[in-house]
Motif scaffolding. Sequence first.
Motif, PDB file in Angstrom:
ATOM      1  N   LYS A 135       0.818  -1.206   0.000  1.00 12.85           N
ATOM      2  CA  LYS A 135       0.000   0.000   0.000  1.00 12.85           C
ATOM      3  C   LYS A 135       0.861   1.270   0.000  1.00 12.85           C
ATOM      4  CE  LYS A 135      -2.224  -1.462   3.598  1.00 12.85           C
ATOM      5  NZ  LYS A 135      -3.145  -1.384   4.757  1.00 12.85           N
ATOM      6  N   ASN A 136       2.127   1.125   0.417  1.00 12.12           N
ATOM      7  CA  ASN A 136       3.021   2.288   0.475  1.00 12.12           C
ATOM      8  C   ASN A 136       4.401   1.935  -0.065  1.00 12.12           C
ATOM      9  OD1 ASN A 136       1.567   4.448   2.062  1.00 12.12           O
ATOM     10  ND2 ASN A 136       1.338   2.665   3.396  1.00 12.12           N
ATOM     11  N   PRO A 137       4.501   1.537  -1.333  1.00 12.80           N
ATOM     12  CA  PRO A 137       5.791   1.019  -1.811  1.00 12.80           C
ATOM     13  C   PRO A 137       6.900   2.065  -1.793  1.00 12.80           C
ATOM     14  CG  PRO A 137       4.205   1.101  -3.605  1.00 12.80           C
ATOM     15  CD  PRO A 137       3.476   1.534  -2.384  1.00 12.80           C
ATOM     16  N   GLU A 138       6.542   3.345  -1.756  1.00 15.03           N
ATOM     17  CA  GLU A 138       7.586   4.371  -1.819  1.00 15.03           C
ATOM     18  C   GLU A 138       8.093   4.738  -0.427  1.00 15.03           C
ATOM     19  OE1 GLU A 138       4.269   4.725  -1.435  1.00 15.03           O
ATOM     20  OE2 GLU A 138       3.886   6.001  -3.162  1.00 15.03           O
ATOM     21  N   GLN A 387       8.327  -2.959 -12.872  1.00 14.06           N
ATOM     22  CA  GLN A 387       8.974  -2.295 -14.010  1.00 14.06           C
ATOM     23  C   GLN A 387      10.063  -1.376 -13.460  1.00 14.06           C
ATOM     24  OE1 GLN A 387       6.419   0.687 -15.799  1.00 14.06           O
ATOM     25  NE2 GLN A 387       5.115   0.647 -13.994  1.00 14.06           N
ATOM     26  N   ASP A 396       9.526   8.933 -11.497  1.00 10.91           N
ATOM     27  CA  ASP A 396       9.747   7.607 -10.903  1.00 10.91           C
ATOM     28  C   ASP A 396       8.428   6.898 -10.647  1.00 10.91           C
ATOM     29  OD1 ASP A 396      12.328   8.207 -10.984  1.00 10.91           O
ATOM     30  OD2 ASP A 396      12.552   8.641  -8.836  1.00 10.91           O
ATOM     31  N   LYS A 397       8.416   5.617 -11.004  1.00 13.70           N
ATOM     32  CA  LYS A 397       7.188   4.851 -10.778  1.00 13.70           C
ATOM     33  C   LYS A 397       7.259   4.163  -9.409  1.00 13.70           C
ATOM     34  CE  LYS A 397       5.366   5.424 -14.944  1.00 13.70           C
ATOM     35  NZ  LYS A 397       4.088   6.135 -15.153  1.00 13.70           N
ATOM     36  N   LYS A 398       7.451   4.971  -8.390  1.00 10.00           N
ATOM     37  CA  LYS A 398       7.640   4.357  -7.072  1.00 10.00           C
ATOM     38  C   LYS A 398       6.363   3.752  -6.518  1.00 10.00           C
ATOM     39  CE  LYS A 398      11.490   7.326  -5.844  1.00 10.00           C
ATOM     40  NZ  LYS A 398      11.812   8.628  -5.258  1.00 10.00           N
ATOM     41  N   GLY A 399       5.238   4.106  -7.111  1.00  3.02           N
ATOM     42  CA  GLY A 399       3.966   3.598  -6.592  1.00  3.02           C
ATOM     43  C   GLY A 399       3.618   2.224  -7.119  1.00  3.02           C
ATOM     44  N   ASP A 400       4.421   1.700  -8.064  1.00  2.00           N
ATOM     45  CA  ASP A 400       4.112   0.370  -8.612  1.00  2.00           C
ATOM     46  C   ASP A 400       4.337  -0.689  -7.545  1.00  2.00           C
ATOM     47  OD1 ASP A 400       3.983  -2.024  -9.909  1.00  2.00           O
ATOM     48  OD2 ASP A 400       4.991  -1.324 -11.732  1.00  2.00           O
ATOM     49  N   ASN A 401       3.275  -1.420  -7.189  1.00  2.00           N
ATOM     50  CA  ASN A 401       3.378  -2.408  -6.103  1.00  2.00           C
ATOM     51  C   ASN A 401       3.161  -3.821  -6.603  1.00  2.00           C
ATOM     52  OD1 ASN A 401       0.725  -2.386  -6.733  1.00  2.00           O
ATOM     53  ND2 ASN A 401      -0.026  -2.089  -4.650  1.00  2.00           N
ATOM     54  N   ASN A 402       3.228  -3.993  -7.934  1.00  2.00           N
ATOM     55  CA  ASN A 402       2.814  -5.297  -8.480  1.00  2.00           C
ATOM     56  C   ASN A 402       3.673  -6.454  -8.001  1.00  2.00           C
ATOM     57  OD1 ASN A 402       0.459  -4.960 -10.091  1.00  2.00           O
ATOM     58  ND2 ASN A 402       1.700  -3.554 -11.320  1.00  2.00           N
TER      59      ASN A 402
ATOM     60  N   ARG B 132       0.659  11.000  -0.823  1.00  3.37           N
ATOM     61  CA  ARG B 132       0.841  10.338  -2.120  1.00  3.37           C
ATOM     62  C   ARG B 132      -0.151  10.916  -3.111  1.00  3.37           C
ATOM     63  NH1 ARG B 132      -0.186   4.356  -1.395  1.00  3.37           N
ATOM     64  NH2 ARG B 132       1.484   4.019  -2.908  1.00  3.37           N
ATOM     65  N   GLY B 137      -1.218   7.415 -11.173  1.00  3.47           N
ATOM     66  CA  GLY B 137      -0.900   6.031 -11.518  1.00  3.47           C
ATOM     67  C   GLY B 137       0.191   5.531 -10.582  1.00  3.47           C
ATOM     68  N   TYR B 138       1.226   4.892 -11.141  1.00  2.00           N
ATOM     69  CA  TYR B 138       2.300   4.383 -10.307  1.00  2.00           C
ATOM     70  C   TYR B 138       3.205   5.504  -9.806  1.00  2.00           C
ATOM     71  CZ  TYR B 138       1.044  -0.280 -11.850  1.00  2.00           C
ATOM     72  OH  TYR B 138       0.382  -1.434 -12.085  1.00  2.00           O
ATOM     73  N   ASN B 139       3.068   6.691 -10.426  1.00  2.42           N
ATOM     74  CA  ASN B 139       3.838   7.821  -9.920  1.00  2.42           C
ATOM     75  C   ASN B 139       3.079   8.443  -8.754  1.00  2.42           C
ATOM     76  OD1 ASN B 139       5.136  10.236  -9.455  1.00  2.42           O
ATOM     77  ND2 ASN B 139       4.018  11.251 -11.135  1.00  2.42           N
ATOM     78  N   THR B 140       3.575   8.193  -7.558  1.00  2.00           N
ATOM     79  CA  THR B 140       2.869   8.708  -6.388  1.00  2.00           C
ATOM     80  C   THR B 140       3.691   9.763  -5.685  1.00  2.00           C
ATOM     81  OG1 THR B 140       3.813   6.904  -5.136  1.00  2.00           O
ATOM     82  CG2 THR B 140       1.583   6.590  -5.955  1.00  2.00           C
ATOM     83  N   THR B 141       4.904   9.997  -6.189  1.00  3.42           N
ATOM     84  CA  THR B 141       5.810  10.854  -5.443  1.00  3.42           C
ATOM     85  C   THR B 141       5.952  12.254  -6.045  1.00  3.42           C
ATOM     86  OG1 THR B 141       7.573   9.794  -6.675  1.00  3.42           O
ATOM     87  CG2 THR B 141       7.188   9.029  -4.442  1.00  3.42           C
ATOM     88  N   GLN B 142       5.555  12.420  -7.329  1.00  2.00           N
ATOM     89  CA  GLN B 142       5.657  13.750  -7.939  1.00  2.00           C
ATOM     90  C   GLN B 142       4.290  14.168  -8.449  1.00  2.00           C
ATOM     91  OE1 GLN B 142       8.745  13.590 -10.966  1.00  2.00           O
ATOM     92  NE2 GLN B 142       9.951  12.277  -9.626  1.00  2.00           N
ATOM     93  N   ILE B 174      -3.165   1.134  -9.279  1.00  7.13           N
ATOM     94  CA  ILE B 174      -2.577   0.487  -8.095  1.00  7.13           C
ATOM     95  C   ILE B 174      -3.585  -0.489  -7.499  1.00  7.13           C
ATOM     96  CG2 ILE B 174      -1.766   0.872  -5.741  1.00  7.13           C
ATOM     97  CD1 ILE B 174      -0.629   3.534  -6.713  1.00  7.13           C
ATOM     98  N   TYR B 176      -4.820  -3.099  -4.493  1.00  6.45           N
ATOM     99  CA  TYR B 176      -4.707  -3.503  -3.085  1.00  6.45           C
ATOM    100  C   TYR B 176      -5.276  -4.907  -2.970  1.00  6.45           C
ATOM    101  CZ  TYR B 176      -3.566   1.051  -0.971  1.00  6.45           C
ATOM    102  OH  TYR B 176      -2.960   2.209  -0.584  1.00  6.45           O
TER     103      TYR B 176
END
Lengths: 505, 310
Positions: A135-138, A387, A396-402, B132, B137-142, B174, B176
């Motif tokens: 839920k918080n990969p970054e 990825q 950065d795709k830091k949110g990818d948790n796959n 976040r 999408g997968y970009n949660t930091t910017q 994302i 869960y």
Amino acid sequence: MMRSTFYGFEIARKGLFTNQLALDVTAHNIANANTPGYTRQRLALKSLPPAAGINGVFGAAVKGQVGAGVEVQELGQIRDSFLDMQFRRENKYLGEWTVQYDGLAYIEGIFSEPSDSSLNAVLGEFFNSLQELSKNPESEEVRSLVRQNAIKVTETLHHYYSQLEQLQLEQNQGIEITINEVNDYARQIRDLNEQIFRFEAGGDRANDLRDQRNLLVDKLSSIINVDVYETGGGRLRLDINGMPLVDHTQVNLMEARIRTTAANSSDVGNLVDVYWAGSSVKVSITSGKLKGYLNVRDGIGPNTDGRNSTMGIPYYMKKLNEFTDKFVTEFNAQHRQGWNIPNDSSPNPGTSVNNIDFFDPSKLTAREITISDDIKNSVYNIAASSQPVDDITDPDKKGDNNNIIRLVELRDVEFNGFGSFESFFRSVISELAVESSHSARMMETQEAMTSHLDNQRKSVSGVSLDEEMTNMIRFQQSYAAAARIITAIDETLDILINRTGLVGR
Amino acid sequence: MRITNSMLIGNFMRNMTSNMKRMDTLQMQMATGRKFNRPSQDPVGMTRSMQIRKDLSRLEQYTKNVEDAQAWLNQTETALNEIKDIIHRVNVLTLQGINGSNSQDDRQKIADELDQLKEQLVQAGNSTYAGRYIFGGYNTTQAPFEIPEPGKILYNNKDLADAALMAGESAEVIDYEVGKGVTLGISTPGCNVFGIGPDNLYSVIDEISNNLRNNVDPSDDLQPYITKLQDKLGRILSEISEVGGKTNRLDLIKKRLENDYYNYETLRSQVEGVDQEQVIIDFKMAEVVYRSSLAVGARIIQPSLMDFLR
């Protein structure tokens, strides 16, 4: 032929002496009422036949004969050697199951189920922290939490394993100490054999020495499978599976020799085997405490190459290693699919890479398992993404948790011939529980059995204080009565000597 | 059978020990509230208890996941509603602008408000939950949406107007895990919210504002934008209803998890827990037995024939 004038004195004197002796025996019994192994003693009495020529049939004034009083035939002990044999046969199993139960109960303690610090509990925490990471990969904190929980898993395995090693060493020490005990008993029995033989050569029975010897044999019977024979003339022989441990005054000692080749790959060093001293023949131990120690120390579980098939310490070591191997291999395989977050400690600093091992892939045993250096160096090397997370055209795709989700799903994967991680360990605990409760039941059964037999022995051989008191009064009264007889005879003689033929004096 | 003193004492001691052992077991059960404290006391119960504990621990985790997912979706819904309100307002302002009676000054004011709404839209698109970005999408930091120059909008560093570049971005959702093997996509890619291509929401508002600012009579030029805004509104509404649908689904899942948790907890107390009343009664009985065995023992062991001899 007439009886001699003082013949009655002789009979009464024998009565006095015998009853006095009987009182001594009673005193001895009472004194030893609480002595372990003591067997109550009894005077075997016999009435003396009439002395030849006295009151004989020929020319007798009266018909029939009067005996010559009482005689002590033997000071014997009341003991049933059949009960001894039965007791010793059961006692060896009691020894074996007691030691085995103690060992297995200790292993249960090591695995500490059910509790919050068991392997299953820390494994659950590890997987739950992976869920949090999904839920918080970054998040660096959550990544650290995952690493911390992974370390907890490895430390739990280390702890279990080193405790098992420690226990194996203790069982080994148990064997060494017990062998010394056996040797000590064997020497004592040899000495007693000598004394008893010398004592009994004179025709007496060495009751108290025999008690001591029986007690030693009883103790020995709980340690090892020992067969006891009394050969002619009070010679005693103790056999262990046909090999004499003690043969009258000969004694064959045992010795513990360090194994040259380990029986199981996981064994700790310097384990011993039991040999007959000075020979290359192993002592054949089939029951008793020694067997219990051997079972716990060497039991590898069911096998076809003749190793000890109890589920003992090596079995649980093997299971822990199997678990570790599978866990590390499968977890790494999935982890390598993912990509890390670029960091200075990355295998390729500054860029996102995959093929990172989470656990050190060269440490596949419970003793060694550890997280890999990459994970140690930076929690950003935990490969959460499926990825690269540093595509230049993208943020950065830091949110990818796959990949984390795939890792979480490993928890439920049923691996072929293994089951899931948790179900594998659960079945290990369940085997341990069954084995241990079986040992406990066997121990209880043997306890009941031996205490029953021991009761029977005590019923036959034990001192009953009431009985001794009754005897005391009996012998006391008999003694008094015999004394009265002397007075009575004295009076008759008084009449004869002092008051006869006084007419006209 | 001959009874001797050592037998009496031995039996007495043995029975007393077993009485005390029974009391110890019951005491342990009372104190811990558990039927067994080591696996060998109940191998079958132990295995079941381990399974149940595992299930409970993961149910707790799923419940946490569901709660986090709900919070995330709530935040998404708030942001989407804000965007919906912005579209409504833009629609009203556009209709005002179409009205030919507006003075240049009036149009200027409308355009100014539209510009503010435009910024508000970008802010809504860059909403965060717990630090976040929810629409990246997968970009949660910017921040996913960026305005490098007036009239141009970038999503995750790529031109939102370029449909080809957006193809990959619009699929980034994302997941869960909310149940064993059940995942739920909880994030909404921002490009789908704004719309991909030259007709994305930002560009539409931008163009309306430009028309108002520059055209003397923008009514004909603005007419097609009303349809475009309706189209955007429809898209947002469908996103909102999808988020609402997911929230509902999560409510259902949560209820089921709570239900399961309750069932497993009940099961666990059946397997592990002791029946308090039963244990107390058993303990009382054991105590009575223990006390009477002591009393009887005291009577048997003490007297001997000696007490009755002169």
